[in-house]
Design an enzyme around this catalytic site. Structure first.
Site, short mmCIF file in Angstrom:
data_model
loop_
_atom_site.label_atom_id
_atom_site.label_comp_id
_atom_site.label_asym_id
_atom_site.label_seq_id
_atom_site.Cartn_x
_atom_site.Cartn_y
_atom_site.Cartn_z
N ALA A 15 14.31 -46.34 -26.86
CA ALA A 15 14.56 -45.20 -25.98
C ALA A 15 13.31 -44.33 -25.87
O ALA A 15 12.98 -43.83 -24.78
CB ALA A 15 15.73 -44.39 -26.48
N TYR A 58 26.19 -36.47 -31.82
CA TYR A 58 26.54 -37.14 -30.56
C TYR A 58 27.67 -36.42 -29.82
O TYR A 58 27.66 -36.31 -28.60
CB TYR A 58 26.94 -38.58 -30.84
CG TYR A 58 25.86 -39.43 -31.46
CD1 TYR A 58 24.52 -39.06 -31.39
CD2 TYR A 58 26.18 -40.62 -32.12
CE1 TYR A 58 23.53 -39.84 -31.96
CE2 TYR A 58 25.19 -41.40 -32.69
CZ TYR A 58 23.87 -41.01 -32.61
OH TYR A 58 22.89 -41.77 -33.18
N LEU A 74 22.33 -47.21 -28.99
CA LEU A 74 22.79 -47.36 -30.37
C LEU A 74 22.88 -48.83 -30.77
O LEU A 74 22.83 -49.72 -29.90
CB LEU A 74 24.17 -46.69 -30.51
CG LEU A 74 24.23 -45.19 -30.22
CD1 LEU A 74 25.67 -44.70 -30.22
CD2 LEU A 74 23.39 -44.41 -31.22
N HIS A 79 28.39 -49.81 -29.27
CA HIS A 79 28.31 -49.64 -27.81
C HIS A 79 29.67 -49.36 -27.17
O HIS A 79 29.81 -48.45 -26.35
CB HIS A 79 27.67 -50.87 -27.17
CG HIS A 79 26.21 -50.97 -27.45
ND1 HIS A 79 25.45 -52.07 -27.08
CD2 HIS A 79 25.35 -50.12 -28.06
CE1 HIS A 79 24.20 -51.88 -27.44
NE2 HIS A 79 24.11 -50.71 -28.05
N LYS A 97 22.10 -53.32 -23.59
CA LYS A 97 22.73 -54.63 -23.73
C LYS A 97 22.61 -55.09 -25.19
O LYS A 97 21.68 -54.67 -25.90
CB LYS A 97 22.11 -55.64 -22.76
CG LYS A 97 20.57 -55.77 -22.85
CD LYS A 97 20.14 -56.65 -24.00
CE LYS A 97 18.73 -56.35 -24.42
NZ LYS A 97 18.44 -56.81 -25.77
#
Length: 327
Positions: A15, A58, A74, A79, A97
């Site tokens: 990220a 979060y 994550l 997910h 993914k």
């Protein structure tokens, strides 16, 4: 038109290096917030986005009314639950993914998406790259004649990084889930067909697959591919037809592994051959992915990689795991 305000759920290295900068640079998007309890990790995002708001957990991110969409990088096993939680909190979701661990998970994801009336999608970036759109158009228009065989490979070596989530079964690790989605999804995207007659061989270490060899058919074309997290880095996809061949030189990590290029090999009338190369040096598929997401949300344009497409890739991956023989 107001920009789509994004938050990132977790300060992963990927990220920080790729998707954060892509959201920050994308037209119509604004990187507004990050959820992480690590001040050190937050600094890496503040370096390119100084005004980013930092939430220390979060749930606080999901409760932030200023955030329209979240990107979730994550570990794989988190997910599905966090995608559903984000949708229930009223956020659009772009999740790394594989967005799910098995095909049945998609029933929950699609139901949650439809109930919320929001966009939820897997971050399968290659379908947004013009090189892949061009390959699909060439193959489906008959540029290389009847497609006879598809070959793919994708590998790197992370054996030294024993704590990496890709090397841990409890976090959904393994080569197939990490990079198998590319060699499988690329063939599905280009042909518009589903794999059949699937066979596979898998080698595991410490409970995760580190090498997988896959055989299948896509319509009339045969298919062979391998992925590994224990081999010298390599990547390539080849679509071989009766009248030509298309080689995708850097199919999956464009601008990182090398320049995105398509080679079109054709025979000529004197018995020799020609190679035409199309180059895509500047296209950033992460940025293009974010912009496609924004257009879908703001303008109602169909998203190029809906959950239904991702479900098909997961279904083939599940079959690979089911039929595989041990190496």
């Amino acid at each position: 038109m107001q920009p789509l305000n994004w938050g990132i759920l977790g300060a992963s290295k990927f990220a920080r290096l790729f998707m954060g900068p892509a959201i920050h640079a994308a037209h119509g998007a604004r990187l507004a917030a990050l959820a992480t309890s690590s001040a050190d990790k937050a600094q890496g995002f503040q370096a390119f986005c100084p005004d980013i708001k930092v939430h220390t957990d979060y749930d606080a991110m999901l409760a932030d009314p200023s955030i329209d969409a979240v990107y979730i990088p994550l570990p794989n096993h988190l997910h599905v639950p966090w995608t559903i939680k984000a949708l229930e909190a009223g956020k659009h979701v772009l999740c790394e993914k594989p967005i799910a661990m098995q095909t049945s998970d998609f029933d929950q994801l699609i139901a949650a998406r439809d109930k919320a009336g929001l966009l939820a999608a897997e971050a399968y970036m290659i379908v947004h790259h013009p090189q892949w759109q061009h390959v699909r158009d060439l193959v489906q228009s008959g540029e290389i004649g009847r497609l006879v065989h598809i070959a793919g490979r994708f590998s790197f070596d992370n054996r030294a990084d024993t704590e990496n989530i890709r090397n841990r079964p409890e976090t959904g690790g393994g080569a197939l889930r990490d990079i198998g989605v590319y060699v499988i999804g690329a063939a599905r995207f280009v042909t518009g067909q589903e794999g059949s007659d699937i066979s596979a061989r898998i080698r595991k270490e410490n409970g995760v697959d580190v090498f997988s060899e896959i055989g299948a058919r896509f319509g009339d074309a045969t298919y062979s591919a391998y992925v590994s997290t224990r081999m010298h880095p390599a990547q390539e996809m080849v679509f071989h037809g009766e009248k030509g061949l298309i080689r995708v030189v850097v199919p999956f990590n464009a601008r990182v592994f090398g320049e995105a290029q398509i080679e079109i090999h054709k025979a000529n009338h004197v018995g020799g051959g020609t190679v035409t190369t199309h180059r895509f040096p500047a296209d950033d598929h992460y940025k293009l992915q974010v912009e496609a997401f924004v257009r879908s949300v703001r303008e109602g344009v169909d998203y190029p990689c809906p959950l239904e497409f991702s479900r098909g890739t997961q279904a083939m991956m599940d079959q690979v795991f089911e039929v595989a023989r041990d190496l």
